[in-house]
Design an enzyme around this catalytic site. Structure first.
Site, PDB file in Angstrom:
ATOM      1  N   THR A 160     -53.908 -25.597  27.523  1.00 30.18           N
ATOM      2  CA  THR A 160     -53.827 -27.043  27.264  1.00 30.18           C
ATOM      3  C   THR A 160     -53.847 -27.360  25.767  1.00 30.18           C
ATOM      4  O   THR A 160     -54.295 -26.538  24.963  1.00 30.18           O
ATOM      5  CB  THR A 160     -55.040 -27.751  27.920  1.00 30.18           C
ATOM      6  OG1 THR A 160     -54.847 -29.169  27.882  1.00 30.18           O
ATOM      7  CG2 THR A 160     -56.343 -27.440  27.202  1.00 30.18           C
TER       8      THR A 160
ATOM      9  N   ARG B  16     -62.685 -30.449  18.747  1.00 29.56           N
ATOM     10  CA  ARG B  16     -63.111 -30.682  20.134  1.00 29.56           C
ATOM     11  C   ARG B  16     -62.632 -29.546  21.043  1.00 29.56           C
ATOM     12  O   ARG B  16     -61.491 -29.107  20.962  1.00 29.56           O
ATOM     13  CB  ARG B  16     -62.527 -32.023  20.611  1.00 29.56           C
ATOM     14  CG  ARG B  16     -62.897 -32.404  22.043  1.00 29.56           C
ATOM     15  CD  ARG B  16     -61.781 -32.137  23.015  1.00 29.56           C
ATOM     16  NE  ARG B  16     -62.119 -32.611  24.363  1.00 29.56           N
ATOM     17  CZ  ARG B  16     -61.440 -32.276  25.455  1.00 29.56           C
ATOM     18  NH1 ARG B  16     -60.399 -31.489  25.374  1.00 29.56           N
ATOM     19  NH2 ARG B  16     -61.806 -32.730  26.635  1.00 29.56           N
TER      20      ARG B  16
ATOM     21  N   THR C  34     -53.114 -30.605  31.568  1.00 29.64           N
ATOM     22  CA  THR C  34     -53.332 -29.161  31.461  1.00 29.64           C
ATOM     23  C   THR C  34     -52.610 -28.406  32.567  1.00 29.64           C
ATOM     24  O   THR C  34     -52.402 -28.947  33.645  1.00 29.64           O
ATOM     25  CB  THR C  34     -54.855 -28.960  31.613  1.00 29.64           C
ATOM     26  OG1 THR C  34     -55.500 -29.725  30.621  1.00 29.64           O
ATOM     27  CG2 THR C  34     -55.274 -27.516  31.546  1.00 29.64           C
TER      28      THR C  34
ATOM     29  N   SER D  55     -48.445 -31.803  27.032  1.00 29.82           N
ATOM     30  CA  SER D  55     -49.857 -31.477  27.278  1.00 29.82           C
ATOM     31  C   SER D  55     -50.204 -30.021  27.058  1.00 29.82           C
ATOM     32  O   SER D  55     -51.376 -29.656  27.117  1.00 29.82           O
ATOM     33  CB  SER D  55     -50.220 -31.784  28.740  1.00 29.82           C
ATOM     34  OG  SER D  55     -49.744 -33.033  29.101  1.00 29.82           O
TER      35      SER D  55
ATOM     36  N   THR E 134     -58.238 -29.668  35.840  1.00 32.35           N
ATOM     37  CA  THR E 134     -57.515 -30.400  34.805  1.00 32.35           C
ATOM     38  C   THR E 134     -58.147 -31.790  34.735  1.00 32.35           C
ATOM     39  O   THR E 134     -58.920 -32.163  35.603  1.00 32.35           O
ATOM     40  CB  THR E 134     -56.013 -30.532  35.135  1.00 32.35           C
ATOM     41  OG1 THR E 134     -55.874 -31.230  36.366  1.00 32.35           O
ATOM     42  CG2 THR E 134     -55.341 -29.177  35.264  1.00 32.35           C
ATOM     43  N   GLY E 135     -57.794 -32.529  33.709  1.00 24.80           N
ATOM     44  CA  GLY E 135     -58.353 -33.874  33.586  1.00 24.80           C
ATOM     45  C   GLY E 135     -59.432 -33.907  32.521  1.00 24.80           C
ATOM     46  O   GLY E 135     -59.383 -33.158  31.535  1.00 24.80           O
TER      47      GLY E 135
END
Ligand code: GLY
Length: 365
Positions: free
Chosen positions: A221, A231, A203, A92, A254-255
């Site tokens: 990340t 992106r 991340t 990641s 994160t996420g």
């Protein structure tokens, strides 16, 4: 050598004890609005969103040692994140991460320094193993806050960063397996038996607080695995993936980056701490608010970590996980290093994890 180390360690801890006591007295006199009045001061402190054991303890130990040796909180957080960025086992973050849909790694990172209230970021940076260090140079050596894509790469080259292929063999195979399994009506055929898609852990944020009460944060990340080229997620967005206010506290997310950006998640956590919430309460507040905005059925996860100036810390996530042994709902992991040493903790989930059916309806974040 050993004695010298022990000696400097002892000096460090007496200095810490002195500063911590001094800071506690100062804060009592000034009646700091920003830290829970009853909380004992716990400094220094390092908090990270990461819990993959092979890398988390070494990276937090390295950050702690950096503070011991007189480094700043930003030095400590950068040191820690660099360890994760160059570790090929982490899919990641940085080198060895899973690429975008074209098999190219485009990295996002940011840093924020509490004492100077300055920040730097890079987005869609290719071929550089340590994007957070480039973000730091954007902060320190330019008047800008963020550089993206080829401009960020040119800037990194100008500062002597080496261009490298970041796609390891394992990540390349993970990308091919993903490509071959997306659809049954395209030209790619997966070999039998089909490969299970590689999981990514997420991340990294590292938040560091030193003995003086100064703080900093770093986030890094690969973004979403197999994302559309170009992106940009929350990690390089100051106020979303990271925010530090040296009077109050620091937070990182994160996420699912898009949701974190929409709600200005890290900024909101810090503002809620400014209003008097503990880091734990502030992280829960933001995750609950995200869940409510999605009518209690968010098809993604966001995790917030935070610390405040007196060294309280917390973590919450929109979605939790099921503990494999007890089969009960559990929060997601995070890790801290303070005077008690290193430990992994679990935060508070607002909702249970997505069901396998729900997961099947979302992209491979
Ligand atoms: N939180 C990582 C990303 O969305 O890019």
């Amino acid at each position: 050598m050993g004695n010298k180390y022990l000696c400097s360690r002892r000096n460090f801890f007496s200095r810490v004890a002195y500063l911590v006591t001094g800071a506690a007295v100062m804060e009592r006199f000034t009646g700091s609005l920003f830290a829970s009045q009853s909380a004992p001061v716990n400094r220094p402190l390092i908090v990270t969103s990461k819990t993959n054991l092979y890398v988390t303890e070494p990276l937090l130990s390295a950050a702690w040692k950096t503070l011991e040796e007189g480094g700043s909180p930003l030095d400590a957080a950068e040191k820690a994140v660099n360890i994760s960025e160059i570790d090929p086992r982490d899919p990641s973050v940085g080198y060895g991460g899973l690429p975008n849909e074209e098999g190219v790694l485009q990295l996002d990172a940011s840093c924020m320094d509490g004492p100077s209230y300055n920040a730097g970021a890079v987005a869609c940076l290719e071929n550089i193993k340590t994007p957070c260090s480039v973000a730091r140079l954007v902060m320190e050596r330019t008047d800008h806050l963020m550089l993206v894509g080829s401009g960020a790469l040119r800037f990194a080259r100008m500062h002597g960063f080496k261009e490298e292929n970041l796609l390891t063999e394992e990540a390349r195979k993970g990308w091919v397996a993903w490509k071959e399994n997306i659809s049954e009506s395209d030209y790619y055929h997966p070999p039998e038996p089909k490969k299970v898609p590689m999981e990514s852990e997420g991340t990294i944020n590292v938040l560091a607080l030193d003995a003086h009460g100064d703080m900093a944060g770093v986030t890094s990340t690969v973004g979403h695995k197999f994302k559309i080229p170009g992106r940009v997620g929350d990690s390089p967005i100051i106020g979303a993936g990271l925010y530090v206010d040296n009077d109050v506290g620091a937070a990182g997310s994160t996420g699912h980056g898009a949701e974190s950006i929409k709600i200005c998640s890290s900024f909101l956590v810090v503002e809620k701490m400014r209003e008097g919430m503990t880091p734990q309460e502030a992280c829960e507040y933001v995750c609950r608010r995200i869940a409510e905005k999605h009518k209690g059925k968010p098809m993604f996860n966001v995790k917030m970590v935070a610390l405040n100036k007196s060294g309280e810390f917390g973590q919450a996530s929109v979605r939790g996980q099921i503990d494999e042994k007890t089969r009960k709902l559990q929060g997601l992991g995070y890790a801290v290093y303070d005077r008690q040493g290193f430990r992994i903790l679990y935060g508070k989930p607002i909702l249970p994890p997505m069901t396998p059916e729900e997961r099947g309806k979302t992209p491979p974040r």
